[in-house]
Design a protein around this motif. Structure first.
Motif, PDB file in Angstrom:
ATOM      1  N   ASP A 217     -67.757 -13.927  47.701  1.00  0.00           N
ATOM      2  CA  ASP A 217     -66.882 -13.089  48.534  1.00  0.00           C
ATOM      3  C   ASP A 217     -66.644 -13.793  49.856  1.00  0.00           C
ATOM      4  OD1 ASP A 217     -65.464 -11.096  49.729  1.00  0.00           O
ATOM      5  OD2 ASP A 217     -67.120  -9.685  49.885  1.00  0.00           O
ATOM      6  N   ASP A 218     -65.666 -14.694  49.971  1.00  0.00           N
ATOM      7  CA  ASP A 218     -64.615 -14.820  48.988  1.00  0.00           C
ATOM      8  C   ASP A 218     -64.203 -16.292  48.879  1.00  0.00           C
ATOM      9  OD1 ASP A 218     -62.613 -13.723  47.277  1.00  0.00           O
ATOM     10  OD2 ASP A 218     -61.206 -13.613  48.929  1.00  0.00           O
TER      11      ASP A 218
ATOM     12  N   HIS B 158     -59.782 -14.391  51.338  1.00  0.00           N
ATOM     13  CA  HIS B 158     -60.166 -14.554  52.747  1.00  0.00           C
ATOM     14  C   HIS B 158     -61.256 -15.601  52.890  1.00  0.00           C
ATOM     15  CE1 HIS B 158     -63.902 -12.064  52.500  1.00  0.00           C
ATOM     16  NE2 HIS B 158     -63.232 -11.376  51.606  1.00  0.00           N
TER      17      HIS B 158
ATOM     18  N   GLU C  86     -60.829 -10.767  57.404  1.00  0.00           N
ATOM     19  CA  GLU C  86     -60.911  -9.657  56.454  1.00  0.00           C
ATOM     20  C   GLU C  86     -62.149  -8.811  56.665  1.00  0.00           C
ATOM     21  OE1 GLU C  86     -61.764  -7.447  52.708  1.00  0.00           O
ATOM     22  OE2 GLU C  86     -63.019  -8.907  53.731  1.00  0.00           O
ATOM     23  N   GLU C  87     -63.267  -9.478  56.948  1.00  0.00           N
ATOM     24  CA  GLU C  87     -64.527  -8.736  57.095  1.00  0.00           C
ATOM     25  C   GLU C  87     -64.587  -7.987  58.415  1.00  0.00           C
ATOM     26  OE1 GLU C  87     -66.224  -8.413  54.562  1.00  0.00           O
ATOM     27  OE2 GLU C  87     -66.429 -10.253  53.400  1.00  0.00           O
TER      28      GLU C  87
ATOM     29  N   ASP D 235     -60.198 -10.916  45.529  1.00  0.00           N
ATOM     30  CA  ASP D 235     -61.295 -10.429  46.371  1.00  0.00           C
ATOM     31  C   ASP D 235     -61.785  -9.114  45.783  1.00  0.00           C
ATOM     32  OD1 ASP D 235     -63.074 -10.223  48.473  1.00  0.00           O
ATOM     33  OD2 ASP D 235     -61.638  -9.243  49.809  1.00  0.00           O
TER      34      ASP D 235
HETATM   35 ZN   LIG Z   1     -64.063  -9.927  50.327  1.00  0.00          ZN
END
Ligand SMILES: [Zn+2]
Length: 336
Positions: A140-141, A107, A174-175, A205
């Motif tokens: 990340d990431d 991501h 994603e977050e 990830d």
């Molecule tokens: Zn991540």
């Protein structure tokens, strides 16, 4: 390739990587400088899109096929288009139809970060200190996401064909709950669609086993999350005037939450372990050989400067708690 060719390639590959470190650091710096914070939309929407476009251009320069798939969930609450999902493909030049296809996930969005949160340097300026790189998203990431591109680039520069076909699926939410990813995966898994011919998936990830040792994660526990609302009456009340007369929602909520887990980390929800596979002797023995240092872990997560205590002090119980048993975290109370 014959074995000796493999050895030759591995050697030249690592030489190429060593020679390219400053390029990698500078490109990671460019990516970190784009504050693609998905929790803060629409303010950072254009940054996520910029990060996607930056990656798309990189892939195009490597002659990969790349496409930004409109987010299947369409628009956010403010009527703005949600970030797209990046799809890319690099086919092996020779006999691609006979080669396996690996699909890598990563991501390109990040969690919010500010100097006031305790960063020693601007989180969106990749900064080297003590031979470490600090910058939001560097591990990340964005770092892992870019690493796949650097692997392809190394093959191109060394004039070596890819041993597999490589597909990439990179998201920008994603977050923030991976908005649209579920629908995208369902859609892309249908016959003839982008994901349908992937033989293997690699999620880039996850994490390292401590600061020194990379590891391959081959299973994930999964996640279920809930929010609970407790309301005691239809308006704000003054505690000096009404305290003692009503059931207070914060008191009830704290009582409810503390009934879920005790202070030794034991989950008190009945039946929580019913479907957890028992630890076999064979599995138990696997943990003996794992190179993991509990003290280094304490330093890494900075409990050493406060209580210096973990819920489990021996390596095996600690890793089992993190990796294979259910855990329960309480993430916050919001008062309205
Ligand atoms: Zn991540």
């Amino acid at each position: 390739m014959a074995a000796e060719d493999d050895d030759y390639f591995a050697k030249s590959f690592f030489e190429h990587v060593d020679k390219s470190v400053s390029q990698y650091v500078s490109e990671l710096g460019e990516a970190v400088a784009i504050p693609s914070v998905s929790a803060d939309l629409p303010r950072h929407l254009h940054d996520i899109i910029e990060m996607m476009e930056w990656t798309k251009d990189y892939i195009s320069r490597l002659d990969g096929w790349v496409h930004l798939l409109p987010n299947p969930q369409g628009k956010d609450d403010h009527g703005h288009d949600l970030p797209p999902i990046l799809l890319a493909e690099f086919k092996a030049a020779k006999n691609p139809d006979k080669k396996k296809t690996v699909c890598c996930y990563a991501h390109l969005d990040v969690q919010p970060a500010a100097k006031e949160d305790g960063w020693d340097s601007d989180p969106f300026v990749l900064t080297e200190r003590d031979e470490k790189l600090f910058g939001r998203g560097s591990t990340d990431d964005k770092g892992p996401a870019l690493s796949w591109l650097w692997v392809i680039e190394a093959h191109r520069k060394l004039n070596v064909d890819l041993p597999v076909n490589v597909k990439l699926i990179y998201e920008g939410m994603e977050e923030s709950g991976s908005t649209g990813m579920f629908e995208a995966i369902q859609m892309l898994s249908k016959d003839g669609e982008f994901l349908s011919d992937a033989d293997f998936f690699c999620i880039s990830d996850s994490y390292w086993l401590g600061a020194q040792k990379p590891c391959l994660t081959y299973g994930l526990k999964g996640l279920a999350y809930f929010s609970v609302s407790v309301q005691c009456c239809g308006q704000d009340l003054h505690s000096g005037l009404t305290g003692g007369s009503v059931h207070e929602s914060m008191t009830d909520l704290v009582r409810l939450m503390s009934s879920l887990i005790d202070s030794s980390g034991q989950i008190l929800v009945p039946g929580i372990l019913d479907d957890v596979a028992p630890v076999t002797l064979e599995e138990d023995a696997l943990y003996d050989g794992i190179n993991f240092d509990c003290e280094a872990y304490k330093d890494e997560i900075n409990v050493s400067s406060v209580s210096n205590k973990l819920l489990h002090e021996d390596k095996k119980s600690l890793l089992m708690a993190i990796w294979r048993f259910p855990t329960l975290s309480l993430h916050g109370i919001e008062v309205r």
